[in-house]
Every structure is written in C-alpha cells, then in structure tokens.
Design a protein around this motif. Structure first.
Motif, PDB file in Angstrom:
ATOM      1  N   GLY A  39      -6.017  -2.462  -9.505  1.00  0.00           N
ATOM      2  CA  GLY A  39      -6.437  -3.107  -8.256  1.00  0.00           C
ATOM      3  C   GLY A  39      -7.925  -3.384  -8.159  1.00  0.00           C
ATOM      4  O   GLY A  39      -8.416  -3.760  -7.103  1.00  0.00           O
ATOM      5  N   ARG A  41      -1.929  -6.679  -6.241  1.00  0.00           N
ATOM      6  CA  ARG A  41      -2.650  -7.933  -6.180  1.00  0.00           C
ATOM      7  C   ARG A  41      -3.083  -8.430  -7.547  1.00  0.00           C
ATOM      8  O   ARG A  41      -3.253  -7.669  -8.481  1.00  0.00           O
ATOM      9  CB  ARG A  41      -3.825  -7.840  -5.243  1.00  0.00           C
ATOM     10  N   ARG A  42      -3.267  -9.711  -7.617  1.00  0.00           N
ATOM     11  CA  ARG A  42      -3.645 -10.334  -8.885  1.00  0.00           C
ATOM     12  C   ARG A  42      -5.129 -10.120  -9.136  1.00  0.00           C
ATOM     13  O   ARG A  42      -5.929 -10.136  -8.206  1.00  0.00           O
ATOM     14  CB  ARG A  42      -3.349 -11.827  -8.793  1.00  0.00           C
ATOM     15  N   GLY A  97     -11.475  -5.463  -9.196  1.00  0.00           N
ATOM     16  CA  GLY A  97     -11.898  -6.800  -9.613  1.00  0.00           C
ATOM     17  C   GLY A  97     -13.015  -6.683 -10.633  1.00  0.00           C
ATOM     18  O   GLY A  97     -13.775  -5.712 -10.623  1.00  0.00           O
ATOM     19  N   TYR A 156       0.799  -1.236   0.000  1.00  0.00           N
ATOM     20  CA  TYR A 156       0.000   0.000   0.000  1.00  0.00           C
ATOM     21  C   TYR A 156       0.824   1.274   0.000  1.00  0.00           C
ATOM     22  O   TYR A 156       0.415   2.271  -0.582  1.00  0.00           O
ATOM     23  CB  TYR A 156      -0.959   0.006   1.202  1.00  0.00           C
ATOM     24  N   ASN A 207     -12.181   0.747   0.497  1.00  0.00           N
ATOM     25  CA  ASN A 207     -11.595  -0.456  -0.108  1.00  0.00           C
ATOM     26  C   ASN A 207     -10.157  -0.217  -0.574  1.00  0.00           C
ATOM     27  O   ASN A 207      -9.720   0.923  -0.763  1.00  0.00           O
ATOM     28  CB  ASN A 207     -12.476  -1.027  -1.228  1.00  0.00           C
ATOM     29  N   SER A 208      -9.432  -1.317  -0.727  1.00  0.00           N
ATOM     30  CA  SER A 208      -7.989  -1.240  -0.981  1.00  0.00           C
ATOM     31  C   SER A 208      -7.564  -0.309  -2.119  1.00  0.00           C
ATOM     32  O   SER A 208      -6.605   0.443  -1.946  1.00  0.00           O
ATOM     33  CB  SER A 208      -7.427  -2.643  -1.235  1.00  0.00           C
ATOM     34  N   CYS A 263     -16.318 -11.217  -5.669  1.00  0.00           N
ATOM     35  CA  CYS A 263     -16.703 -11.947  -4.427  1.00  0.00           C
ATOM     36  C   CYS A 263     -18.200 -11.974  -4.198  1.00  0.00           C
ATOM     37  O   CYS A 263     -18.682 -12.454  -3.159  1.00  0.00           O
ATOM     38  CB  CYS A 263     -15.940 -11.369  -3.252  1.00  0.00           C
ATOM     39  N   GLU A 304     -20.582  -9.671  -3.657  1.00  0.00           N
ATOM     40  CA  GLU A 304     -21.337  -8.757  -2.812  1.00  0.00           C
ATOM     41  C   GLU A 304     -21.904  -7.553  -3.564  1.00  0.00           C
ATOM     42  O   GLU A 304     -22.714  -6.814  -3.019  1.00  0.00           O
ATOM     43  CB  GLU A 304     -20.464  -8.262  -1.640  1.00  0.00           C
ATOM     44  N   ALA A 306     -18.737  -6.413   2.197  1.00  0.00           N
ATOM     45  CA  ALA A 306     -17.574  -6.942   1.480  1.00  0.00           C
ATOM     46  C   ALA A 306     -16.843  -7.969   2.348  1.00  0.00           C
ATOM     47  O   ALA A 306     -17.029  -8.016   3.569  1.00  0.00           O
ATOM     48  CB  ALA A 306     -16.638  -5.789   1.145  1.00  0.00           C
ATOM     49  N   LEU A 335     -16.331   0.556  -2.302  1.00  0.00           N
ATOM     50  CA  LEU A 335     -16.841   0.030  -1.040  1.00  0.00           C
ATOM     51  C   LEU A 335     -16.070   0.635   0.117  1.00  0.00           C
ATOM     52  O   LEU A 335     -14.973   1.172  -0.057  1.00  0.00           O
ATOM     53  CB  LEU A 335     -16.666  -1.494  -0.989  1.00  0.00           C
ATOM     54  N   GLY A 354     -10.996  -8.776   3.124  1.00  0.00           N
ATOM     55  CA  GLY A 354      -9.821  -9.643   3.268  1.00  0.00           C
ATOM     56  C   GLY A 354      -8.594  -8.905   3.788  1.00  0.00           C
ATOM     57  O   GLY A 354      -7.956  -9.349   4.748  1.00  0.00           O
ATOM     58  N   THR A 355      -8.249  -7.781   3.170  1.00  0.00           N
ATOM     59  CA  THR A 355      -7.084  -7.032   3.645  1.00  0.00           C
ATOM     60  C   THR A 355      -7.450  -5.930   4.621  1.00  0.00           C
ATOM     61  O   THR A 355      -6.693  -5.669   5.553  1.00  0.00           O
ATOM     62  CB  THR A 355      -6.302  -6.374   2.480  1.00  0.00           C
TER      63      THR A 355
HETATM   64  N1  UDP Z   1     -10.646  -7.726  -5.042  1.00  0.00           N
HETATM   65  C1  UDP Z   1      -9.791  -7.984  -6.115  1.00  0.00           C
HETATM   66  N2  UDP Z   1      -8.612  -8.673  -5.906  1.00  0.00           N
HETATM   67  C2  UDP Z   1      -8.251  -9.118  -4.672  1.00  0.00           C
HETATM   68  C3  UDP Z   1      -9.111  -8.875  -3.586  1.00  0.00           C
HETATM   69  C4  UDP Z   1     -10.300  -8.165  -3.803  1.00  0.00           C
HETATM   70  O1  UDP Z   1     -10.098  -7.616  -7.230  1.00  0.00           O
HETATM   71  O2  UDP Z   1      -7.160  -9.736  -4.549  1.00  0.00           O
HETATM   72  C5  UDP Z   1     -11.923  -6.971  -5.261  1.00  0.00           C
HETATM   73  C6  UDP Z   1     -13.103  -7.871  -5.534  1.00  0.00           C
HETATM   74  O3  UDP Z   1     -14.021  -7.195  -6.372  1.00  0.00           O
HETATM   75  C7  UDP Z   1     -13.713  -8.053  -4.162  1.00  0.00           C
HETATM   76  C8  UDP Z   1     -13.542  -6.649  -3.616  1.00  0.00           C
HETATM   77  O4  UDP Z   1     -12.270  -6.238  -4.118  1.00  0.00           O
HETATM   78  O5  UDP Z   1     -15.029  -8.470  -4.239  1.00  0.00           O
HETATM   79  C9  UDP Z   1     -13.572  -6.534  -2.131  1.00  0.00           C
HETATM   80  O6  UDP Z   1     -12.712  -7.486  -1.524  1.00  0.00           O
HETATM   81  P1  UDP Z   1     -12.142  -7.261  -0.077  1.00  0.00           P
HETATM   82  O7  UDP Z   1     -13.206  -6.641   0.755  1.00  0.00           O
HETATM   83  O8  UDP Z   1     -11.554  -8.550   0.409  1.00  0.00           O
HETATM   84  O9  UDP Z   1     -10.968  -6.203  -0.359  1.00  0.00           O
HETATM   85  P2  UDP Z   1     -10.081  -5.291   0.610  1.00  0.00           P
HETATM   86  O10 UDP Z   1     -10.577  -3.889   0.424  1.00  0.00           O
HETATM   87  O11 UDP Z   1     -10.174  -5.785   2.018  1.00  0.00           O
HETATM   88  O12 UDP Z   1      -8.703  -5.441   0.060  1.00  0.00           O
END
Ligand code: UDP
Length: 582
Positions: free
Chosen positions: A124, A171-172, A126, A25, A81-82, A281, A283, A429, A294, A432-433
């Motif tokens: 980054g 991230r992938r 999805g 990050y 979100n990330s 994912c 949601e 959501a 998000l 995850g991170t």
């Molecule tokens: N997502 C993605 N790659 C990743 C993890 C997440 O593209 O490696 C996208 C995906 O659309 C997922 C959304 O981010 O549904 C939210 O995931 P998460 O809440 O786990 O993300 P964080 O914001 O915690 O990284």
C-alpha cells in the motif's frame, strides 16, 4: 469484543466512510468475509502503535496509550496514512505511505529497484523515482556494445509491473517519475505521457533547477548534462523547453514541476545525500531508500464558540499535535520495512509528516471565504502553530528517547535548541481516503462541490450536501431539495438566485477560486511546512496555455516546492464531475 474494553458504541461513520472501510481496510478472511468492525480496526491500530512505548519505558502503560490513540482516531481528530490503518497489527505490517527508491544506471540497479517497488506497492505504499541517473537514449552500453534505451523506456517497465501488482489487494501502486531538466532525454520525457498510454500509473514531474529558471528569465540556452560523467553534451533554449512543458501540462496535467534546488535547500541531512525525488503526490521529498509515514489532523474538529463567534480551539489542537507526533514516532518503530536498507535510513532520520485535512470545512465554520487575505492569515497562523508545536513535541520526545541518530550529521547538529527526535515533522498530504473516512474536506483543498449526486451501487441516486452548507441553508430558510439539485448541476452557487450574498462569499468551491488564490494558499502552507504541500491548482476548461505558464511562474516566485495543475476536462477519466460524481 474481548479486547475492546473501552470501545464506545457508535463511532460516527458516514455511509461512505463505512463503505471505504469495508472495501479496503477491515481485516477479511480468505473468502473475503469481513473479520473486524471499524471499532476493532481502530483498536488494532491503536494497540499496535502503542506497543512502541515499551522500547523506551518498560513500565509504560500500554493500555492507557492505546486508549489515547484510539480516542484520537475515533473522534476523527487525527488519522495516520492508509497503510497504517490497513496493516498495523497484521501480517504485512508495513505502515508508511511514501517511499523513494534510487534507480542506478545499470541493469542490476534498474531491476532491483523494480523488485523493491513491487514489494512496496503490495503493502500500500507509493514510490517515487528519479530516472535522472540513467544514461541517455542511444548511449553505448559498455558490456554489450549495444545501445541504451533511455529512462522513458524503463519507466514503461515500471508501469507494467505496477499494473500487475494490485497493492495488497487494495489500492493500485502510485508512482512518481522525476527527470532533471538538464537530462539529455528531457524533451522525450516532457512529451512521454501523451505519446504513451502505457504510463498511466505514473505522475511525472520535471526536476527544475535555479540555473534553468534563470536561463528562462534571461532567454538563454542551458546545458544538457550526461549523468555518467557530468559533462555537457548539448544545449537547449530554456524558454522553448519551458514553453513545451507548460503546453503539455495544459493539455493533460502532466508534467508537474518540482524545484529541486529549493527542496535540497531544506534537506535536513545533505551529508547523507541529495534529494532527487518526492513520493507520488509530491508532498514528501525523500532521500533514496528513505520512507515516511504521514498523518493528518482534521481541522474541522477544532472549532469552538457560537456560530457567529467561532474560533479555533488552540488548546485542544496543541494536545492533538503532541499526541499525533508521539503516534507517528511510534509508527516508525512498529512498521516493517521491505528492505534492511530502508529500515536503516528511516530509523536514522526518523522523518514524520504531520499535516492537516478539513481546512475548507474550518473556513466554512469560521465564515471566511477561501479566496481571501483572511483565509491566508488563518492558513499561516494554524500551520505555523502546528509546525511550532510539532517541533516542540519532537524536542521533548528526544529528551526521553534520544534525537534521531543522524542528527550530528544534520543541519541541526550544533544547535542544542534543535535536538529533535525527528529530522522533519510536517507534510501536507492529499488525504484522498482519510478525508472520506473522516467525512471532511480533503487536505487544504477547497470543496469541489457543495452538493452532488452520488450514484450508489444499485444505481440509486443519492443527493449529498455539504453539512455546513446544509446547516446554514436550513437555518436561513433557503434549503430545498430542488435548490440542492440545481447546485449539484451548476457546481457553484455564485450565480444562483435566492441565496444571500454573504453566504455566496463564504461557500466558494474549487472553480470559483482563481488559480492565483489556489497557489497563494499552497504557498501560505508551504511557509510553515518542513516537507512539501500537496495541492492541485484547478483551472477552468477554457484556461489558456498562458494561464498555466503564469501559474508555474508564480509557484517559483512564491517559494513553492512544486506545482500540479489540473484543467477541467483535460483528462479522459475525471474522478469527480459536477452532477454525476461516483
Ligand atoms: N498513495 C498510493 N496509492 C494511492 C493513494 C496514495 O501509493 O492510491 C500514497 C502516495 O505516496 C501519496 C500518499 O499515499 O502521496 C498519500 O496520499 P493520500 O493522503 O491521498 O492517502 P490516504 O492516506 O488518504 O489514503
């Protein structure tokens, strides 16, 4: 730290949070040297998002709003979100996590979608796709007289492209592929992940219709439809198809299912089109070319009162919801979308997805077992509150900034009580991170383990114990390193000697909780969420195919928008395992 006037020393970061931020990050220079501290990162984000205020009020006090946003994040009450954390105020500038792209039934359409996906992954985000518009395998190709290769063959190309584009060096890319249950290639789709190892960058879900579920109930056949002319081309027995998809899900977790008709019943803008897919994912259902950013509130931070009279601090939660809605609405303006058409769609509907994390931690503090009626009540109450307050906040914002431009064409059109700034406000959501950065339990999931051994880089083993559990164990005098190690090995305290019964009841983990309870919790949250809910229903390794079918049936009966299951050990690379989690 010239600009960081109000950066307080000592943001409370766990070692894991620090590692995640450093790896992915924080801004780095061309040689990979870290260029900012976590405090500077949060300041960069806060400042960039606050700038949107100028669009609506030229006298806006950006400094003050920056400070509010900064405190919101560094208290870990809320995180966006990330992609927002990574990209705000930086060159890429793309801030949304979720996209849905159309896949048209033409070479041009397919490959322009592929290109757009690559650009989104780089930032980054999805991507979700419905492959339902593609003509079935072996159909004629008019311009060449050749034979079409069908949706699954094109999915492989998307998968390969994803593999090559590491997201922004971080991230992938994650992908969702949806195929309607009435597409002629549905059987190949249901089996595609076992047959092909080259679809590892996809989650797949079957798009289920009400007509199909009714055919399952009455053991009838249903029509397979050619997407080009909507003509029926074959018939299948619904129960057989359902049995196959349940068995595949039992084998390796895929396919999940999404209830398309139900998702479209909640589509706020049906005039603009039908929802065909969700993000990876599950949601966030979106229209083709739509994106959504998000953000998640960490419920663990909203408990007040003494340990035996703990309660939710709703005043403080309300304030956070209102600030978070403002933050996410600003984010829409400050994000740079990869395509003009996406920019137009996003700014037309202004969907945001405010959700929660730290729900299991909240229950620990309230001393309520996850699998209990009381926990369902808390879920309904707290999410009902967040949804209602987010709508009010969106309504107030609309007074200052205007409603979302497509509102007249939306289902809120004629209702002056529903003059919202945002077509949707809530989404749950996986976090995850975000949950690692905030050091809380993820989303609405129960804890996976109360304690586990983490292997750190130099192969040292570190024992990690859930802080609420550790506090109680110390207070009640049963804490010991040896016991924590035993717990890490067992993955549950249900059968351990020396732990009081009431503690065992409260500190349940994913595998102590029956699949039905997982699902009832998902449904409780769905009742108060505009978009959808990310949840994994965990099953024990020895769960049967019949158990999975019951879960899928129940998801339909309880009004969920979809369901994802995971049977322990059914995937080769399980991310977390009890005593040797990474
Ligand atoms: N997502 C993605 N790659 C990743 C993890 C997440 O593209 O490696 C996208 C995906 O659309 C997922 C959304 O981010 O549904 C939210 O995931 P998460 O809440 O786990 O993300 P964080 O914001 O915690 O990284």
């Amino acid at each position: 730290l010239t600009r960081d006037m109000f950066v307080r020393n000592g943001i409370d970061l766990s070692p894991n949070a620090k590692t995640v931020l450093e790896r992915r990050y924080l801004k780095k220079d061309i040689d990979g040297r870290i260029q900012e501290t976590p405090a500077q990162m949060f300041h960069r984000v806060a400042r960039h998002i606050a700038k949107a205020e100028k669009n609506y009020d030229e006298n806006a006090d950006i400094r003050k709003v920056t400070e509010t946003f900064y405190n919101l994040m560094t208290d870990f009450r809320f995180l966006p979100n990330s992609p927002t954390l990574m990209n705000a105020g930086r060159r890429l500038g793309q801030l949304a996590a979720c996209f849905v792209l159309p896949v048209e039934d033409s070479m041009e359409g397919i490959f322009s979608s592929l290109k757009n996906a690559a650009v989104i992954h780089k930032s980054g985000g999805g991507t979700g796709f419905s492959f339902s518009r593609l003509r079935p395998k072996n159909s004629m190709v008019g311009t060449t007289g050749g034979i079409a290769s069908g949706p699954i063959s094109f999915m492989k190309i998307f998968n390969t492209a994803t593999e090559q584009v590491k997201q922004g060096g971080t991230r992938r890319g994650a992908n969702m592929a949806i195929l309607r249950v009435d597409h002629p290639d549905i059987m190949e789709f249901i089996h595609c992940k076992t047959a092909n190892t080259e679809l590892n960058n996809f989650n797949i879900s079957v798009g289920i219709t009400e007509a199909f579920m009714e055919a399952v109930q009455s053991d009838a056949e249903y029509d397979l439809i050619d997407p080009r002319d909507r003509r029926p081309v074959a018939r299948l027995n619904a129960r057989q198809v359902y049995a196959d998809l349940v068995e595949q899900a039992w084998k390796n977790g895929d396919p999940g299912i999404v209830f398309l008709d139900r998702i479209n019943r909640d589509n706020p803008t049906p005039e603009l089109g039908e929802i065909e897919s969700t993000n990876p994912c599950g949601e966030q259902p979106l229209l083709p070319m739509e994106a959504c950013n998000l953000g998640s509130i960490n419920l663990a931070k909203f408990v007040t009162g003494s340990a035996d009279a703990a309660r939710i601090d709703y005043e403080s939660l309300k304030e956070t919801v209102w600030t978070a809605v403002r933050f996410l609405d600003n984010t829409i303006d400050m994000s740079r979308y990869p395509l003009a058409e996406i920019d137009r769609m996003v700014k037309g509907n202004r969907k945001i997805g405010l959700g929660i994390m730290g729900f299991a931690d909240l229950l620990f503090q309230l001393q309520i077992p996850y699998s209990s009626e009381r926990a369902l009540e808390v879920a309904e109450e707290v999410m009902g509150f967040i949804q209602a307050e987010s709508h009010k906040a969106s309504f107030e914002l609309a007074k200052q900034r205007g409603t979302f431009p497509n509102r007249e064409k939306s289902c809120f059109g004629g209702d002056s009580q529903k003059a919202y700034r945002n077509a949707t406000t809530t989404t749950i959501a996986p976090t995850g991170t975000l949950s690692i950065i905030s050091n809380c339990s993820s989303g609405i999931e129960p804890l996976f383990a109360l304690s586990f051994v983490r292997t750190v880089m130099d192969n040292d083993k570190l024992m990690e114990v859930n802080p609420y559990f550790e506090a109680v164990a110390r207070q009640q005098g049963f804490y010991s390193e040896a016991l924590m190690e035993d717990i890490a090995g067992a993955g549950t305290i249900a059968h351990m000697d020396g732990i009081p019964e009431d503690i065992k009841n409260v500190f349940v983990t994913a595998h102590d909780i029956s699949p039905e309870w997982h699902l009832r919790m998902q449904a409780a949250f769905q009742n108060h969420t505009d978009n959808a809910v990310s949840k994994t229903v965990n099953l024990a390794r020895d769960a049967t195919v019949e158990d999975v079918r019951k879960i899928y049936d129940l998801a339909w009966q309880l009004g969920c928008k979809g369901v994802t299951i995971y049977r322990d050990g059914s995937k080769e690379n399980q991310v977390l395992s009890f005593s040797s989690a990474k």
